[in-house]
Design a protein around this motif. Structure first.
Motif, mmCIF file in Angstrom:
data_model
loop_
_atom_site.group_PDB
_atom_site.id
_atom_site.type_symbol
_atom_site.label_atom_id
_atom_site.label_comp_id
_atom_site.label_asym_id
_atom_site.label_seq_id
_atom_site.Cartn_x
_atom_site.Cartn_y
_atom_site.Cartn_z
ATOM 1 N N CYS A 141 0.860 -1.182 0.000
ATOM 2 C CA CYS A 141 0.000 0.000 0.000
ATOM 3 C C CYS A 141 0.896 1.231 0.000
ATOM 4 C CB CYS A 141 -0.928 -0.007 1.212
ATOM 5 S SG CYS A 141 -0.058 -0.073 2.775
ATOM 6 N N GLN A 142 0.313 2.364 -0.288
ATOM 7 C CA GLN A 142 1.115 3.584 -0.409
ATOM 8 C C GLN A 142 0.609 4.678 0.524
ATOM 9 O OE1 GLN A 142 -0.630 2.641 -3.654
ATOM 10 N NE2 GLN A 142 0.796 0.949 -3.545
ATOM 11 N N PRO A 143 0.557 4.417 1.818
ATOM 12 C CA PRO A 143 0.101 5.481 2.712
ATOM 13 C C PRO A 143 1.084 6.635 2.662
ATOM 14 C CG PRO A 143 1.160 3.767 3.974
ATOM 15 C CD PRO A 143 1.087 3.272 2.560
ATOM 16 N N SER A 144 0.585 7.871 2.739
ATOM 17 C CA SER A 144 1.558 8.975 2.737
ATOM 18 C C SER A 144 2.082 9.205 4.149
ATOM 19 C CB SER A 144 0.949 10.239 2.147
ATOM 20 O OG SER A 144 -0.164 10.603 2.893
ATOM 21 N N SER A 145 1.243 8.946 5.180
ATOM 22 C CA SER A 145 1.696 9.279 6.534
ATOM 23 C C SER A 145 1.540 8.115 7.500
ATOM 24 C CB SER A 145 0.895 10.456 7.078
ATOM 25 O OG SER A 145 1.204 11.580 6.322
ATOM 26 N N LEU A 146 2.592 7.884 8.268
ATOM 27 C CA LEU A 146 2.601 6.839 9.293
ATOM 28 C C LEU A 146 3.090 7.470 10.583
ATOM 29 C CD1 LEU A 146 4.504 4.113 7.250
ATOM 30 C CD2 LEU A 146 2.048 4.183 7.683
ATOM 31 N N SER A 147 2.759 6.818 11.691
ATOM 32 C CA SER A 147 3.275 7.303 12.962
ATOM 33 C C SER A 147 3.766 6.111 13.791
ATOM 34 C CB SER A 147 2.164 8.056 13.709
ATOM 35 O OG SER A 147 2.634 8.489 14.953
ATOM 36 N N ILE A 148 4.973 6.262 14.335
ATOM 37 C CA ILE A 148 5.540 5.237 15.219
ATOM 38 C C ILE A 148 5.366 5.788 16.632
ATOM 39 C CG2 ILE A 148 7.636 3.981 15.852
ATOM 40 C CD1 ILE A 148 8.569 4.629 12.888
ATOM 41 N N ASN A 149 4.545 5.110 17.415
ATOM 42 C CA ASN A 149 4.182 5.649 18.732
ATOM 43 C C ASN A 149 4.780 4.768 19.816
ATOM 44 O OD1 ASN A 149 2.454 7.424 17.294
ATOM 45 N ND2 ASN A 149 1.002 5.731 17.118
ATOM 46 N N ASN A 150 5.501 5.404 20.721
ATOM 47 C CA ASN A 150 6.157 4.679 21.784
ATOM 48 C C ASN A 150 5.990 5.503 23.049
ATOM 49 O OD1 ASN A 150 9.534 3.579 22.468
ATOM 50 N ND2 ASN A 150 7.618 2.561 22.813
ATOM 51 N N ASN A 151 5.152 5.004 23.985
ATOM 52 C CA ASN A 151 4.772 5.798 25.149
ATOM 53 C C ASN A 151 4.242 7.139 24.652
ATOM 54 O OD1 ASN A 151 5.534 3.664 26.820
ATOM 55 N ND2 ASN A 151 7.671 4.309 26.735
ATOM 56 N N ASP A 152 4.804 8.244 25.105
ATOM 57 C CA ASP A 152 4.270 9.538 24.655
ATOM 58 C C ASP A 152 5.082 10.119 23.492
ATOM 59 O OD1 ASP A 152 6.522 9.849 26.146
ATOM 60 O OD2 ASP A 152 5.840 11.664 27.176
ATOM 61 N N LYS A 153 5.938 9.295 22.867
ATOM 62 C CA LYS A 153 6.779 9.799 21.776
ATOM 63 C C LYS A 153 6.212 9.356 20.431
ATOM 64 C CE LYS A 153 10.751 9.583 24.767
ATOM 65 N NZ LYS A 153 11.499 8.520 25.412
ATOM 66 N N HIS A 154 6.141 10.289 19.513
ATOM 67 C CA HIS A 154 5.573 9.992 18.201
ATOM 68 C C HIS A 154 6.576 10.419 17.130
ATOM 69 C CE1 HIS A 154 1.769 9.366 20.241
ATOM 70 N NE2 HIS A 154 2.055 10.466 20.922
ATOM 71 N N THR A 155 6.916 9.492 16.261
ATOM 72 C CA THR A 155 7.775 9.822 15.126
ATOM 73 C C THR A 155 6.917 9.737 13.879
ATOM 74 O OG1 THR A 155 9.721 8.953 16.242
ATOM 75 C CG2 THR A 155 9.846 9.129 13.843
ATOM 76 N N LEU A 156 6.879 10.831 13.116
ATOM 77 C CA LEU A 156 6.013 10.889 11.941
ATOM 78 C C LEU A 156 6.832 10.609 10.688
ATOM 79 C CD1 LEU A 156 3.920 14.027 12.942
ATOM 80 C CD2 LEU A 156 3.435 11.612 13.380
ATOM 81 N N VAL A 157 6.281 9.769 9.826
ATOM 82 C CA VAL A 157 6.990 9.343 8.611
ATOM 83 C C VAL A 157 6.070 9.606 7.424
ATOM 84 C CG1 VAL A 157 8.181 7.429 7.479
ATOM 85 C CG2 VAL A 157 7.983 7.443 9.976
ATOM 86 N N HIS A 158 6.557 10.436 6.516
ATOM 87 C CA HIS A 158 5.785 10.745 5.308
ATOM 88 C C HIS A 158 6.527 10.157 4.118
ATOM 89 C CE1 HIS A 158 3.443 13.288 2.536
ATOM 90 N NE2 HIS A 158 4.579 13.324 1.857
#
Ligand code: BG6
Length: 282
Positions: free
Chosen positions: A208-225
């Motif tokens: 699939c080709q999502p444009s945005s993903l988020s890696i969530n770890n406790n209260d930390k979020h890393t955004l991947v476009h």
């Protein structure tokens, strides 16, 4: 040490040259071996988005385990192609790259790198390859393949990013849906789990080709476009495989998750045309 621009300097460590960038927005370290980004730390929170193995081999004799390896002109093993002499994930992550351009702007530092040799065994195209990296309040990486030949070229590739997580067992990935191929199960097809969490070896090609993903770890979020991709690859070797890998520590799998912006089903590029794969991280 050589100052390359207001924010960038070149340092030599072990056997490899590293570009260290320190500007208003962030710091980053980029190895010329592999054209390989090793660290990206926004100054807003001081958290490195990237993970590098404590056992990574950093002397230029092997692709670096961690950061952002550039897989090109193929991803993986070309899905089982007969010639096992061809290196996994292509041949540019084992090369020394050169600096093409470096420039400061009012949004960050832009760096362009190219591998020393674009042609190689296993790739029939005639191409140029450029890695464009923008280090600012986000990290933007563009991998630009240009067809210089008279015939169409075909390639696969990945920005094979190793993201840092505090604890893989408390990490959740959001933004993926639909089917994936499971490499741990002979590429059988499954539905993406919801919620997407990790408790065992994971090696999946999400078609699939999502444009945005988020890696969530406790209260930390890393955004991947992502742009220009046809797949997202999600990989964690887990305990047994980590133990068997010389450049991972036994516990290394706990603190990383690969989320790769990839072309796995072959991109055809017409003569004189370009194709660009982009990953933006914040
Ligand atoms: O050990 P390498 O060549 O860097 O590859 C690491 C992993 O890369 C992932 O992209 C693949 O899906 C995995 O199958 C592979 O094990």
């Amino acid at each position: 040490m050589e100052q390359l621009s207001e924010s960038a300097r070149l340092v030599h460590r072990n056997n490899i040259d590293l570009i260290e960038i320190d500007n208003r927005w962030s710091t980053a370290t980029i190895s010329l071996f592999g054209g390989h980004i090793l660290s990206y730390v926004p100054k807003s929170d001081g958290r490195d988005r990237l993970w590098v193995s404590d056992a990574a081999i950093m002397d230029g004799s092997k692709a670096i385990r961690g950061g952002i390896p550039i897989c090109w002109p193929w991803f993986g093993d070309l899905h089982g192609q007969a010639d096992t002499s061809l290196p996994s994930h292509g041949y540019v992550r084992n090369q020394t790259w050169r600096i093409i351009h470096i420039q400061e702007s009012d949004t960050g530092t832009q760096l362009q790198l190219a591998p020393s040799c674009v042609q190689g065994k296993g790739f029939l195209g005639e191409a140029s390859l450029l890695l464009d990296v923008h280090v600012g309040d986000e990290l933007c990486i563009s991998l630009i393949t240009k067809n210089l030949g008279d015939a169409s070229l075909s390639y696969t590739a990945a920005l094979h990013t190793y993201f840092a997580v505090d604890d893989i067992k408390h990490t959740e990935l959001t933004g993926l849906s639909g089917e994936y191929k499971d490499k741990t199960q002979q590429f059988a097809i499954f539905q993406t789990p919801e919620p997407y969490r990790f408790s065992a070896e994971t090696d999946r090609v999400h078609l699939c080709q999502p444009s945005s993903l988020s890696i969530n770890n406790n209260d930390k979020h890393t955004l991947v476009h992502s742009e220009g991709h046809d797949s997202i690859v999600v990989w964690n070797p887990w305990a047994d495989k980590s133990t068997s890998m010389a450049d991972m520590t036994n516990e290394g799998f706990r603190n990383m998750l690969c989320v790769e912006t990839a072309v796995t089903t072959t991109k055809v590029v017409a003569p004189n045309e370009k194709h660009v794969i982009v990953q933006r991280i914040r």
